[in-house]
Design a protein around this motif. Structure first.
Motif, short mmCIF file in Angstrom:
data_model
loop_
_atom_site.label_atom_id
_atom_site.label_comp_id
_atom_site.label_asym_id
_atom_site.label_seq_id
_atom_site.Cartn_x
_atom_site.Cartn_y
_atom_site.Cartn_z
N PHE A 55 25.63 6.05 -2.36
CA PHE A 55 25.00 7.27 -1.49
C PHE A 55 24.14 8.24 -2.41
N THR A 56 23.49 7.52 -3.44
CA THR A 56 22.62 8.34 -4.14
C THR A 56 21.15 8.72 -3.65
N ALA A 57 20.93 9.97 -3.85
CA ALA A 57 19.38 10.52 -3.63
C ALA A 57 18.36 10.10 -4.58
N GLU A 58 17.09 9.54 -4.30
CA GLU A 58 16.33 9.33 -5.19
C GLU A 58 15.76 10.45 -5.84
N GLY A 59 15.76 10.36 -7.23
CA GLY A 59 15.32 11.47 -8.21
C GLY A 59 16.62 12.12 -8.77
N ARG A 60 17.93 11.70 -8.29
CA ARG A 60 19.21 12.07 -9.04
C ARG A 60 20.34 11.11 -9.04
N PRO A 61 20.22 9.79 -9.28
CA PRO A 61 21.04 8.82 -9.17
C PRO A 61 22.13 8.91 -9.94
N VAL A 62 22.01 9.34 -11.28
CA VAL A 62 23.07 9.17 -12.42
C VAL A 62 24.11 10.31 -11.66
N SER A 63 23.55 11.78 -11.51
CA SER A 63 24.45 12.73 -11.28
C SER A 63 25.23 12.29 -9.98
N ASP A 64 24.62 11.95 -8.83
CA ASP A 64 25.01 11.25 -7.57
C ASP A 64 26.23 10.34 -7.87
N PHE A 65 25.80 9.22 -8.67
CA PHE A 65 26.85 8.49 -8.97
C PHE A 65 28.12 9.14 -9.50
N LEU A 66 28.01 9.71 -10.64
CA LEU A 66 29.29 10.38 -11.27
C LEU A 66 30.07 11.38 -10.64
N LEU B 77 36.76 -0.11 -10.86
CA LEU B 77 35.70 -0.09 -11.53
C LEU B 77 35.05 1.50 -11.56
N HIS B 78 35.33 2.27 -10.77
CA HIS B 78 34.86 3.62 -10.59
C HIS B 78 35.95 4.68 -11.32
N GLN B 79 36.76 4.22 -12.14
CA GLN B 79 37.62 5.10 -13.13
C GLN B 79 36.60 5.92 -13.75
N GLY B 80 36.88 7.30 -13.75
CA GLY B 80 35.84 8.29 -14.47
C GLY B 80 34.93 8.99 -13.51
N VAL B 81 34.88 8.29 -12.18
CA VAL B 81 33.97 8.75 -11.28
C VAL B 81 34.77 9.91 -10.46
N ASP B 82 34.15 11.10 -10.52
CA ASP B 82 34.71 12.22 -9.63
C ASP B 82 34.35 12.30 -8.17
N GLY B 83 35.11 11.49 -7.44
CA GLY B 83 35.10 11.64 -5.99
C GLY B 83 36.08 10.63 -5.35
N GLU B 84 36.29 11.27 -3.97
CA GLU B 84 37.42 10.68 -3.30
C GLU B 84 37.16 9.21 -2.90
N VAL B 85 37.98 8.16 -3.10
CA VAL B 85 37.87 6.91 -2.79
C VAL B 85 38.43 6.58 -1.22
N VAL B 86 37.37 5.97 -0.44
CA VAL B 86 37.88 5.68 0.92
C VAL B 86 37.85 4.15 1.07
N VAL B 87 38.87 3.50 1.08
CA VAL B 87 39.14 2.17 1.26
C VAL B 87 39.09 1.85 2.86
N MET B 88 38.39 0.76 3.41
CA MET B 88 38.43 0.35 4.87
C MET B 88 38.06 -1.00 4.74
N ASP B 89 37.46 -1.43 6.08
CA ASP B 89 37.23 -2.80 6.20
C ASP B 89 35.99 -3.04 5.91
N ILE B 90 35.26 -4.15 5.55
CA ILE B 90 33.92 -4.31 5.38
C ILE B 90 32.88 -4.05 6.23
N PRO B 91 32.85 -4.19 7.61
CA PRO B 91 32.14 -3.64 8.60
C PRO B 91 31.91 -2.22 8.75
N SER B 92 33.05 -1.63 8.57
CA SER B 92 33.11 -0.06 8.74
C SER B 92 32.46 0.59 7.32
#
Length: 290
Positions: free
Chosen positions: A12-23, A44-59
């Motif tokens: 969900f990164t916006a073009e022009g600011r991918p690193v900050s949006d990822f972290l 794999l996302h340890q250290g990334v500051d964002g809520e993790v939402v787990v769901m099924d693949i289609p969702s």
């Protein structure tokens, strides 16, 4: 295959600011075939500051397309309101400001303009529409969102044509080519649609952008690329501000008016002040502002 998991982890990164949006994302969406696969992707996302939402693949995959489609909907909505503002004398800037102060709605993506483009909004909106159609469901709202966006580009050309009387033989300057400032991305850029329609009306097209380097393909092969805004507007019958590059605020517009054959300016991003531009002698039009 035994022991092999599958996961969908949309970005969900916006073009022009991918690193900050990822972290520092608003959320990390993980769709997984099984809990262990979800756990591994989350690690794999340890250290990334964002809520993790787990769901099924289609969702998870739907969440990506729906997010972009909703943002596109907000833009098309305010553009439709802008058209109504033009018919009633209201100012879409004032309207958007008041609407955006509602905490349920927020101010983001309520900037009226000449339409959205880029690699995500068009692709995901069309993909979601096609996905729905494949199931036999007609997505009426999404279809309208796309149509309103297409209409914005046609309306820009129509307004310039109305002011000039005809586009045949006219020279039109396109100021900004990329789909948004801060990038050189030309994918699904509004400028390409405008250039093609102007050329189809037998107008000459001159264009400027600080970063974009259009390939020598149509419509760009039939346009004149300029190195500065003043060079672009020299001899032009009209100019269309397509991308809200901050450099365009600093243009010596009084000098630019003197270089134009006819001082017609369509501000497709509401970047400039209407009263100021009219005081400088421009026949100035913007989106949804009286």
């Amino acid at each position: 295959m035994a022991g092999v998991g599958y996961a969908s982890n949309p970005e969900f990164t916006a073009e022009g600011r991918p690193v900050s949006d990822f972290l520092s994302p608003d959320r990390v969406v993980i769709g997984a075939s099984d809990p262990e696969t979800a756990r591994l992707v989350e690690e794999l996302h340890q250290g990334v500051d964002g809520e993790v939402v787990v769901m099924d693949i289609p969702s998870a995959e739907m969440a990506k397309m729906a997010s972009n489609a909703l943002l596109a909907t907000k833009i098309s909505f305010i553009n439709e309101i802008a058209s109504i503002c033009e018919a009633t004398g209201a100012d879409v800037g004032n309207v958007a400001r008041a609407v955006g102060l509602d905490h349920r709605l927020g101010p983001h993506f309520l900037q009226a303009g000449i339409g959205w483009g880029g690699s995500c909004f068009p692709k995901d909106s069309e993909a979601l529409k096609q996905l729905a159609s494949n199931t036999g469901y007609h997505p009426q709202l999404l279809s309208a969102v796309i149509e309103v966006n297409n209409l914005q580009k046609r309306r820009a050309i129509s307004k310039v044509k109305d002011l000039l009387g005809t586009l045949e033989g006219a020279t039109v300057a396109l100021l900004g080519l990329t789909f948004k400032p801060g990038t050189d991305d030309m994918r699904e850029a509004t400028s390409a649609v405008l250039a093609a329609r102007l050329l189809a009306e037998s107008a000459a097209v001159r264009c400027w952008d600080p970063l974009a380097r259009p390939e020598a393909v149509e419509p760009w092969a039939s346009t004149t690329r300029c190195e500065s805004v003043l060079e672009t507007v020299t001899g032009a019958d009209a100019a269309i501000l397509v991308t809200e590059w901050p450099q365009l605020r600093e243009v010596p517009w009084e000098e630019a008016r003197g270089l134009m054959r006819r001082p017609v300016l369509y501000d497709g991003r509401n970047l400039l002040e209407p009263a100021t531009m009219r005081d400088l002698g421009f026949r100035y039009l913007s989106v949804g502002r009286p």
